[in-house]
Design a protein around this motif. Structure first.
Motif, mmCIF file in Angstrom:
data_model
loop_
_atom_site.group_PDB
_atom_site.id
_atom_site.type_symbol
_atom_site.label_atom_id
_atom_site.label_comp_id
_atom_site.label_asym_id
_atom_site.label_seq_id
_atom_site.Cartn_x
_atom_site.Cartn_y
_atom_site.Cartn_z
ATOM 1 N N GLU A 275 -6.388 -2.325 5.785
ATOM 2 C CA GLU A 275 -6.925 -3.314 4.782
ATOM 3 C C GLU A 275 -5.870 -4.024 3.946
ATOM 4 O O GLU A 275 -5.935 -5.184 3.255
ATOM 5 C CB GLU A 275 -7.595 -2.235 3.547
ATOM 6 C CG GLU A 275 -8.842 -1.674 4.212
ATOM 7 C CD GLU A 275 -9.527 -0.905 3.004
ATOM 8 O OE1 GLU A 275 -8.928 -0.761 1.945
ATOM 9 O OE2 GLU A 275 -10.657 -0.542 3.339
ATOM 10 N N ALA A 276 -4.404 -3.662 3.906
ATOM 11 C CA ALA A 276 -3.308 -4.157 3.488
ATOM 12 C C ALA A 276 -3.130 -5.326 4.192
ATOM 13 O O ALA A 276 -2.061 -6.019 3.877
ATOM 14 C CB ALA A 276 -2.307 -2.973 3.195
ATOM 15 N N ARG B 83 -6.718 3.510 7.715
ATOM 16 C CA ARG B 83 -7.772 2.620 6.912
ATOM 17 C C ARG B 83 -6.850 1.650 5.860
ATOM 18 O O ARG B 83 -7.089 0.608 5.882
ATOM 19 C CB ARG B 83 -8.822 3.391 6.389
ATOM 20 C CG ARG B 83 -9.922 2.547 5.686
ATOM 21 C CD ARG B 83 -10.764 3.343 5.023
ATOM 22 N NE ARG B 83 -10.237 3.990 3.916
ATOM 23 C CZ ARG B 83 -9.660 3.201 2.669
ATOM 24 N NH1 ARG B 83 -10.050 2.065 2.596
ATOM 25 N NH2 ARG B 83 -8.969 3.845 1.613
ATOM 26 N N ALA B 84 -6.047 2.471 5.120
ATOM 27 C CA ALA B 84 -5.282 1.794 3.861
ATOM 28 C C ALA B 84 -4.633 0.782 4.530
ATOM 29 O O ALA B 84 -4.387 -0.442 3.910
ATOM 30 C CB ALA B 84 -4.750 2.776 3.102
ATOM 31 N N GLY C 187 0.464 6.005 0.059
ATOM 32 C CA GLY C 187 -0.174 7.234 0.019
ATOM 33 C C GLY C 187 0.502 8.293 0.523
ATOM 34 O O GLY C 187 1.869 8.376 0.767
ATOM 35 N N GLU D 117 -7.179 8.162 7.038
ATOM 36 C CA GLU D 117 -7.442 7.399 5.567
ATOM 37 C C GLU D 117 -6.070 6.609 5.357
ATOM 38 O O GLU D 117 -6.230 5.280 5.026
ATOM 39 C CB GLU D 117 -7.214 8.483 4.508
ATOM 40 C CG GLU D 117 -7.161 7.854 2.973
ATOM 41 C CD GLU D 117 -8.439 6.873 2.730
ATOM 42 O OE1 GLU D 117 -8.266 6.092 2.171
ATOM 43 O OE2 GLU D 117 -9.455 7.114 3.478
ATOM 44 N N ALA D 118 -4.801 6.977 5.848
ATOM 45 C CA ALA D 118 -3.829 6.106 5.825
ATOM 46 C C ALA D 118 -3.896 4.838 6.781
ATOM 47 O O ALA D 118 -3.618 3.763 6.376
ATOM 48 C CB ALA D 118 -2.415 6.908 6.328
ATOM 49 N N ALA E 35 0.934 -1.274 -0.128
ATOM 50 C CA ALA E 35 0.020 -0.105 -0.046
ATOM 51 C C ALA E 35 1.055 1.095 0.093
ATOM 52 O O ALA E 35 2.036 1.189 0.497
ATOM 53 C CB ALA E 35 -0.986 0.285 1.215
ATOM 54 N N GLN F 294 4.840 4.239 2.390
ATOM 55 C CA GLN F 294 4.352 3.016 1.887
ATOM 56 C C GLN F 294 4.478 1.759 2.742
ATOM 57 O O GLN F 294 5.525 1.945 3.449
ATOM 58 C CB GLN F 294 5.024 2.815 0.463
ATOM 59 C CG GLN F 294 6.445 2.717 0.709
ATOM 60 C CD GLN F 294 7.292 2.423 -0.646
ATOM 61 O OE1 GLN F 294 7.087 1.566 -1.165
ATOM 62 N NE2 GLN F 294 8.184 3.433 -1.138
#
Length: 281
Positions: free
Chosen positions: A169-170, A165-166, A152, A162-163, A150, A203
Motif C-alpha cells: 500500500e505504501a 500488505r502495508a 511496523g 500484514e507487513a 510505512a 520501516q
C-alpha cells in the motif's frame, strides 16, 4: 581459495598473532595482603592508585564467603580499568591481586576495529561495493535518511503478511517487478528477525529515487568470525546468522547496509527506482 578472500585470511591470521601482545600488556599492578581491615603492600607497582574502597569490599566478601572473588573496577576518573582478585587465607586475612587491564582492553578494541575493517573491505570487494558493513554511527544515518513511508513490528508469524500488505500500500506507483523484489526482501528480513531474534521492527523510507527498507532486531547478532559466510555463502546458516535469505536479498536489492553485534542487528536495503517516485502529499 579465491583470490579476493586471501587478503581477508591474511588479516585474520595477523590478528591471531597480534593477540600475543595482550600477554605483554597484562601485568600485575599490585599484590597486597589484607588483614584486620588493613592492606599491606607486598610487591608490584607501589604507586598504582587502586580504588581501595572497592578493593576492601571485595576482600571482605572473599573472606566472609571463604572463596576467591573477582571484580572489574573502573577508576573514579574513568581512565583506568582494574581486574581485582581477592583470595582468602583464613577467617580474617587474604591476598589481593590487582591487574591493570587498561592497555589490554585498548589493544582488544584496536584489534577488533582492524578485524572489522578487513571484513568491510573484503565483503565490499566481493559484492562489487553493494554490501557495506557499518558501525553504529554510520547505521544511524542510514536509518534516518529520507522520509518515512510505512513502519511496523513483527513478533508473530502472522505479522509478516500484514507487513507485506502495508508495504504494498505504501508503494502503489512502483512497477510490479520492483514491488515484488521489495516485498520478497522484506519478508526474508523479517523472517530472519523473527527466527533468530524473536522479532523486530521495520520501516520503509524514500529518498529521491530510492526506496530503503530497514529491519532492526535486538537479537545476539552475527559473530565476526561468521560474517563472510553468513552474508556471502548461499544456504549457510547458524543459530544467529541470516542464512540463505541474505544471498536472496543481495540478489534483488541494489545496496545493502549491515550493522550487527551482541545488542542486535540492523539491516538496510536500497532499491533504486527507474522511475521517479511520486510523493503523496
Amino acid at each position: 581459495m579465491p583470490e579476493h578472500l586471501q587478503d581477508l585470511v591474511r588479516e585474520k591470521l595477523l590478528a591471531e598473532v597480534e593477540k600475543s601482545e595482550l600477554i605483554n600488556a597484562l601485568k600485575v599492578g599490585k599484590v597486597m595482603k589484607y588483614e584486620g581491615g588493613r592492606f599491606r603492600y607486598l610487591s608490584g607497582q607501589a604507586d598504582l592508585d587502586l580504588p581501595m574502597e572497592e578493593a576492601e569490599k571485595l576482600m571482605r566478601q572473599a573472606i566472609r564467603q571463604a572463596e576467591h572473588r573477582r571484580e572489574v573496577i573502573i577508576s573514579a576518573d574513568g581512565q583506568k580499568v582494574f581486574d581485582l582478585h581477592g583470595v582468602p587465607f583464613d577467617h580474617r586475612s587474604g591476598g589481593l591481586l590487582a591487574f591493570d587491564i587498561t592497555e589490554v582492553i585498548e589493544k582488544e578494541r584496536r584489534m577488533h576495529q582492524q578485524e572489522m575493517q578487513a571484513y568491510r573491505e573484503a565483503i565490499a570487494a566481493v559484492t562489487g561495493g553493494r554490501l557495506y558493513l557499518m558501525n553504529g554511527e554510520e547505521m544511524e544515518k542510514v536509518v534516518s535518511e529520507g522520509i518515512e513511508l510505512a513502519r511496523g513490528e513483527v513478533w508473530q508469524p502472522h505479522d509478516i503478511p500484514e507487513a507485506r500488505r502495508a508495504i504494498r500500500e505504501a508503494l502503489p506507483v512502483l512497477d510490479s517487478r520492483r514491488r515484488h523484489a521489495i516485498t520478497l526482501c522484506l519478508t526474508e528480513a523479517l523472517t530472519n528477525a523473527l527466527k533468530h531474534a524473536g522479532g523486530g521492527c521495520w520501516q520503509a523510507r524514500q529518498s529521491g529515487d530510492t526506496v530503503r527498507i530497514i529491519v532492526q532486531d535486538l537479537g545476539p547478532g552475527i559473530k565476526t568470525s561468521e560474517l563472510a559466510r553468513a552474508t556471502l555463502m548461499q544456504h549457510y546458516s547458524t543459530k544467529n546468522s541470516l542464512g540463505c535469505g541474505f544471498t536472496l536479498m543481495l540478489y534483488y536489492a541494489d545496496y545493502l547496509y549491515l550493522n550487527t553485534g551482541p545488542s542486535g542487528t540492523n539491516l538496510g536495503l536500497d532499491f533504486v527506482s527507474t522511475d521517479r517516485l511520486k510523493q503523496d502529499q
